[in-house]
Design an enzyme around this catalytic site. Structure first.
Site, PDB file in Angstrom:
ATOM      1  N   LYS A 164      50.725  27.449  37.354  1.00  0.00           N
ATOM      2  CA  LYS A 164      50.154  27.224  38.695  1.00  0.00           C
ATOM      3  C   LYS A 164      48.623  27.316  38.607  1.00  0.00           C
ATOM      4  CE  LYS A 164      49.734  30.741  41.707  1.00  0.00           C
ATOM      5  NZ  LYS A 164      48.383  30.907  42.256  1.00  0.00           N
ATOM      6  N   ASN A 165      48.116  28.349  37.942  1.00  0.00           N
ATOM      7  CA  ASN A 165      46.673  28.594  37.973  1.00  0.00           C
ATOM      8  C   ASN A 165      45.859  27.658  37.088  1.00  0.00           C
ATOM      9  OD1 ASN A 165      47.171  30.440  39.902  1.00  0.00           O
ATOM     10  ND2 ASN A 165      46.951  32.238  38.591  1.00  0.00           N
ATOM     11  N   ARG A 208      43.732  29.394  47.961  1.00  0.00           N
ATOM     12  CA  ARG A 208      42.438  29.812  47.409  1.00  0.00           C
ATOM     13  C   ARG A 208      41.822  28.684  46.582  1.00  0.00           C
ATOM     14  NH1 ARG A 208      38.336  33.723  47.079  1.00  0.00           N
ATOM     15  NH2 ARG A 208      37.764  34.147  44.938  1.00  0.00           N
ATOM     16  N   CYS A 228      46.138  34.546  48.992  1.00  0.00           N
ATOM     17  CA  CYS A 228      46.811  35.820  49.275  1.00  0.00           C
ATOM     18  C   CYS A 228      45.797  36.856  49.767  1.00  0.00           C
ATOM     19  CB  CYS A 228      47.462  36.360  48.008  1.00  0.00           C
ATOM     20  SG  CYS A 228      48.834  35.362  47.449  1.00  0.00           S
ATOM     21  N   ARG A 260      38.035  38.595  48.548  1.00  0.00           N
ATOM     22  CA  ARG A 260      37.999  37.343  47.787  1.00  0.00           C
ATOM     23  C   ARG A 260      36.733  36.513  48.092  1.00  0.00           C
ATOM     24  NH1 ARG A 260      43.963  35.112  46.704  1.00  0.00           N
ATOM     25  NH2 ARG A 260      42.945  34.684  44.720  1.00  0.00           N
ATOM     26  N   ILE A 277      33.205  34.333  47.438  1.00  0.00           N
ATOM     27  CA  ILE A 277      32.924  33.234  46.498  1.00  0.00           C
ATOM     28  C   ILE A 277      31.433  33.211  46.147  1.00  0.00           C
ATOM     29  CG2 ILE A 277      34.874  31.802  47.249  1.00  0.00           C
ATOM     30  CD1 ILE A 277      32.886  30.123  48.883  1.00  0.00           C
ATOM     31  N   ASP A 278      30.786  34.378  46.270  1.00  0.00           N
ATOM     32  CA  ASP A 278      29.335  34.443  46.014  1.00  0.00           C
ATOM     33  C   ASP A 278      28.958  33.988  44.610  1.00  0.00           C
ATOM     34  OD1 ASP A 278      30.808  36.918  45.473  1.00  0.00           O
ATOM     35  OD2 ASP A 278      28.899  37.635  44.689  1.00  0.00           O
ATOM     36  N   ASP A 310      48.128  39.821  37.912  1.00  0.00           N
ATOM     37  CA  ASP A 310      49.209  39.077  38.572  1.00  0.00           C
ATOM     38  C   ASP A 310      50.593  39.564  38.169  1.00  0.00           C
ATOM     39  OD1 ASP A 310      47.425  35.886  38.492  1.00  0.00           O
ATOM     40  OD2 ASP A 310      47.188  37.690  39.710  1.00  0.00           O
ATOM     41  N   ARG A 369      55.062  29.413  46.703  1.00  0.00           N
ATOM     42  CA  ARG A 369      53.756  28.851  46.314  1.00  0.00           C
ATOM     43  C   ARG A 369      53.597  28.884  44.797  1.00  0.00           C
ATOM     44  NH1 ARG A 369      49.249  32.139  48.008  1.00  0.00           N
ATOM     45  NH2 ARG A 369      48.329  30.765  46.483  1.00  0.00           N
TER      46      ARG A 369
HETATM   47  C1  EPZ Z   1      42.392  33.804  39.896  1.00  0.00           C
HETATM   48  O1  EPZ Z   1      41.870  34.121  41.172  1.00  0.00           O
HETATM   49  C2  EPZ Z   1      43.889  33.624  40.110  1.00  0.00           C
HETATM   50  N1  EPZ Z   1      44.116  32.556  41.086  1.00  0.00           N
HETATM   51  C3  EPZ Z   1      44.486  34.929  40.646  1.00  0.00           C
HETATM   52  O2  EPZ Z   1      45.895  34.737  40.704  1.00  0.00           O
HETATM   53  C4  EPZ Z   1      44.190  36.057  39.663  1.00  0.00           C
HETATM   54  O3  EPZ Z   1      44.646  37.273  40.226  1.00  0.00           O
HETATM   55  C5  EPZ Z   1      42.681  36.141  39.410  1.00  0.00           C
HETATM   56  O4  EPZ Z   1      42.177  34.870  38.957  1.00  0.00           O
HETATM   57  C6  EPZ Z   1      42.349  37.189  38.359  1.00  0.00           C
HETATM   58  O5  EPZ Z   1      43.008  36.888  37.169  1.00  0.00           O
HETATM   59  C7  EPZ Z   1      43.985  31.282  40.686  1.00  0.00           C
HETATM   60  O6  EPZ Z   1      43.679  31.009  39.536  1.00  0.00           O
HETATM   61  C8  EPZ Z   1      44.227  30.231  41.721  1.00  0.00           C
HETATM   62  P1  EPZ Z   1      38.510  35.970  40.195  1.00  0.00           P
HETATM   63  P2  EPZ Z   1      40.269  34.106  41.418  1.00  0.00           P
HETATM   64  O7  EPZ Z   1      37.424  35.105  40.702  1.00  0.00           O
HETATM   65  O8  EPZ Z   1      39.652  33.063  40.595  1.00  0.00           O
HETATM   66  C9  EPZ Z   1      35.686  39.057  42.427  1.00  0.00           C
HETATM   67  C10 EPZ Z   1      48.024  34.633  41.658  1.00  0.00           C
HETATM   68  O9  EPZ Z   1      48.759  35.564  41.992  1.00  0.00           O
HETATM   69  N2  EPZ Z   1      34.857  37.887  42.764  1.00  0.00           N
HETATM   70  O10 EPZ Z   1      38.719  36.096  38.727  1.00  0.00           O
HETATM   71  O11 EPZ Z   1      40.062  34.107  42.888  1.00  0.00           O
HETATM   72  C11 EPZ Z   1      37.018  39.047  43.151  1.00  0.00           C
HETATM   73  O12 EPZ Z   1      36.896  39.615  44.455  1.00  0.00           O
HETATM   74  C12 EPZ Z   1      46.546  34.703  41.984  1.00  0.00           C
HETATM   75  O13 EPZ Z   1      48.377  33.606  41.010  1.00  0.00           O
HETATM   76  C13 EPZ Z   1      33.653  38.080  43.407  1.00  0.00           C
HETATM   77  O14 EPZ Z   1      33.269  39.215  43.713  1.00  0.00           O
HETATM   78  O15 EPZ Z   1      39.882  35.543  40.845  1.00  0.00           O
HETATM   79  C14 EPZ Z   1      37.884  39.879  42.243  1.00  0.00           C
HETATM   80  O16 EPZ Z   1      37.638  41.253  42.513  1.00  0.00           O
HETATM   81  C15 EPZ Z   1      46.181  35.892  42.856  1.00  0.00           C
HETATM   82  N3  EPZ Z   1      32.882  36.995  43.715  1.00  0.00           N
HETATM   83  C16 EPZ Z   1      37.350  39.553  40.848  1.00  0.00           C
HETATM   84  O17 EPZ Z   1      36.049  38.996  41.046  1.00  0.00           O
HETATM   85  C17 EPZ Z   1      33.274  35.723  43.390  1.00  0.00           C
HETATM   86  O18 EPZ Z   1      32.511  34.774  43.681  1.00  0.00           O
HETATM   87  C18 EPZ Z   1      38.176  38.555  40.063  1.00  0.00           C
HETATM   88  O19 EPZ Z   1      38.323  37.413  40.851  1.00  0.00           O
HETATM   89  C19 EPZ Z   1      34.506  35.541  42.740  1.00  0.00           C
HETATM   90  C20 EPZ Z   1      35.287  36.635  42.429  1.00  0.00           C
END
Ligand code: EPZ
Length: 417
Positions: free
Chosen positions: A22-23, A92, A116, A121, A123-124, A304, A396
């Site tokens: 999926k990811n 997302r 979720c 979450r 996106i900064d 995950d 999903r």
């Molecule tokens: C991806 O989410 C996955 N989703 C998530 O899987 C997974 O939990 C996550 O990576 C971590 O492995 C998809 O790939 C669609 P991150 P993502 O950006 O990219 C912080 C599932 O169950 N952060 O690596 O959104 C954030 O808050 C889903 O399949 C910022 O602060 O995760 C978190 O604490 C759930 N600013 C950490 O980084 C940003 O701009 C990791 O988030 C971006 C992220």
């Protein structure tokens, strides 16, 4: 609303074939619009997240043809228009269209993504990357407009090794002028899968899968064929289910190296595993030992799988601890596990589990995708019937979950009320 009814206690045996990740898929579909010609992506799971992304492609006049596990995407006649809020908030990963539209047209207009409710979450880091490449970001309420006169390569350091930000910056940089370096990049296998797709089109990306990714901008991206890697989280979820109630349960079409952290934890607690080149055979054993896990970025223990693994820990002897370091709100499955009879307490970002406890069937809710998976795992070992609501969350991310579990002997029915 969709529901699942599960009667626990069955021994699951046979083979479950793992679908495409999926990811990966949710990044590959938006990435396809960067191409100037038609692309074919195979092994794309038929789940609501990929369906929703294809709806966005159609809204952008991108021709898409779904043929069972493949999608043919032709962006030749596409137009760059604002992506409606109703689309952006469905998942997302809609935010990958920001990087792809910026990379192709130097402009993207869309709304804050959905996903979720496991944390704020933000996106900064994505937006910081776009700005480093020369874009300006305007936000009005939930709406973002990202545009650039010209995109120029830059050196970008990610404060957090964010999966989404790493991929989104890659999408914006592949057609920028000059060289981009992403430092402290995330190393998840899905990032390598996306970089390989872009390189198959003619992009010049090196270092995906390491913490430093180098991208040389190119002008043209051509037709290509690509395959989605097997879903390591789906695989891990079914292996955990096998540890709970399997007998020679074969989880087929996987890349064991992608779930090394899980497999070593399972062996540590005493699960019987036969690990092949592209499969794992798992059987339940008695007297599992307790253990501790801490979720980390890849190759650490994946966040995950934290929720389904917590269900398994309720069946281990003694005290286990689960520390969640990635998401601030990823213990929403705990109250439902406790209602089923588990002994779990959460303090700050650590859950403490005392086991083993007998689980009883209850009415529970899938609060998010992986919490739903934890509920399915618990229901399969609970005494009696469990009814899971909000199953849309589970659908999903787990292709054909009812059929896959029924085929190995689970008493599971889906219904709609
Ligand atoms: C991806 O989410 C996955 N989703 C998530 O899987 C997974 O939990 C996550 O990576 C971590 O492995 C998809 O790939 C669609 P991150 P993502 O950006 O990219 C912080 C599932 O169950 N952060 O690596 O959104 C954030 O808050 C889903 O399949 C910022 O602060 O995760 C978190 O604490 C759930 N600013 C950490 O980084 C940003 O701009 C990791 O988030 C971006 C992220």
């Amino acid at each position: 609303m969709k529901l699942l009814d599960i009667i626990g206690g069955e021994e699951l045996t046979g083979t479950i074939r793992i679908s495409g990740a999926k990811n990966s898929s949710v990044a590959l579909i938006p990435a396809a619009i960067l191409c100037d010609e038609e692309v074919t992506i195979c092994n794309v799971p038929e789940i609501s997240d990929t369906d929703n992304l294809c709806d966005i492609l159609k809204a952008l006049d991108v021709e898409t043809k779904r043929a069972s596990e493949s999608i043919i995407i032709n962006p030749k006649k596409m137009k760059n228009i604002e992506i409606k809020e109703s689309f952006s908030t469905k998942l997302r990963a809609s935010y990958y269209f920001m990087g792809a539209l910026l990379g192709k047209y130097k402009k993207a207009e869309m709304y804050f993504p959905g996903g979720c409710s496991i944390g704020a979450r933000p996106i900064d880091l994505h937006l910081k990357g776009f700005e480093a490449l020369g874009a300006t970001v305007k936000s009005e309420g939930n709406k973002y407009t990202v545009e650039a006169e010209e995109l120029k390569g830059a050196n970008i350091y990610l404060d957090i090794a964010s999966v989404g930000a790493t991929i989104n910056i890659m999408l914006a940089a592949v057609r920028a002028k000059g060289k981009t370096i992403i430092d402290n990049a995330a190393k998840e296998p899905e990032i390598v899968n996306v970089a390989t797709f872009l390189n198959n089109m003619g992009a010049k990306i090196r270092g995906a899968g390491t913490s430093t990714i180098k991208i040389e901008g190119v002008d043209h991206l051509h037709k290509c064929f690509h395959e989605v890697i097997p879903d390591r989280i789906e695989a891990g979820t079914y292996i955990i289910i096998g540890a709970l109630c399997g007998k020679d349960l074969k989880i087929d079409n996987i890349i064991p190296e992608h779930i090394e952290s899980l497999l070593s934890k399972l062996e540590e607690i005493g699960v019987k595993l036969e690990i092949g080149s592209d499969y794992v055979i798992v059987s339940k054993r008695d007297n599992y030992k307790s253990t501790n896990i801490k979720t980390l970025v890849y190759p650490g223990f994946p966040t995950d799988l934290q929720q389904p693994f917590t269900t398994l820990l309720t069946q281990c002897n003694g005290k286990s601890k689960v520390t969640e370091t990635i998401w601030e709100n990823r213990f929403m499955h705990v109250p439902y596990l406790v209602d089923m009879g588990a002994d779990v307490t959460v303090k700050n970002q650590t859950a403490t589990i005392m086991g083993p406890t007998k689980l009883k069937g209850r009415e529970v809710v899938a609060t998010d995708l992986r919490a739903g998976a934890a509920m399915v795992a618990a229901a399969l070992v609970a005494k009696g019937k469990t009814r899971i609501s909000n199953v849309e969350h589970i659908l999903r991310g787990y292709e054909n979950i009812v059929e896959k579990l029924k085929n190995v002997g689970a008493k599971i029915e889906s219904l709609e009320i």
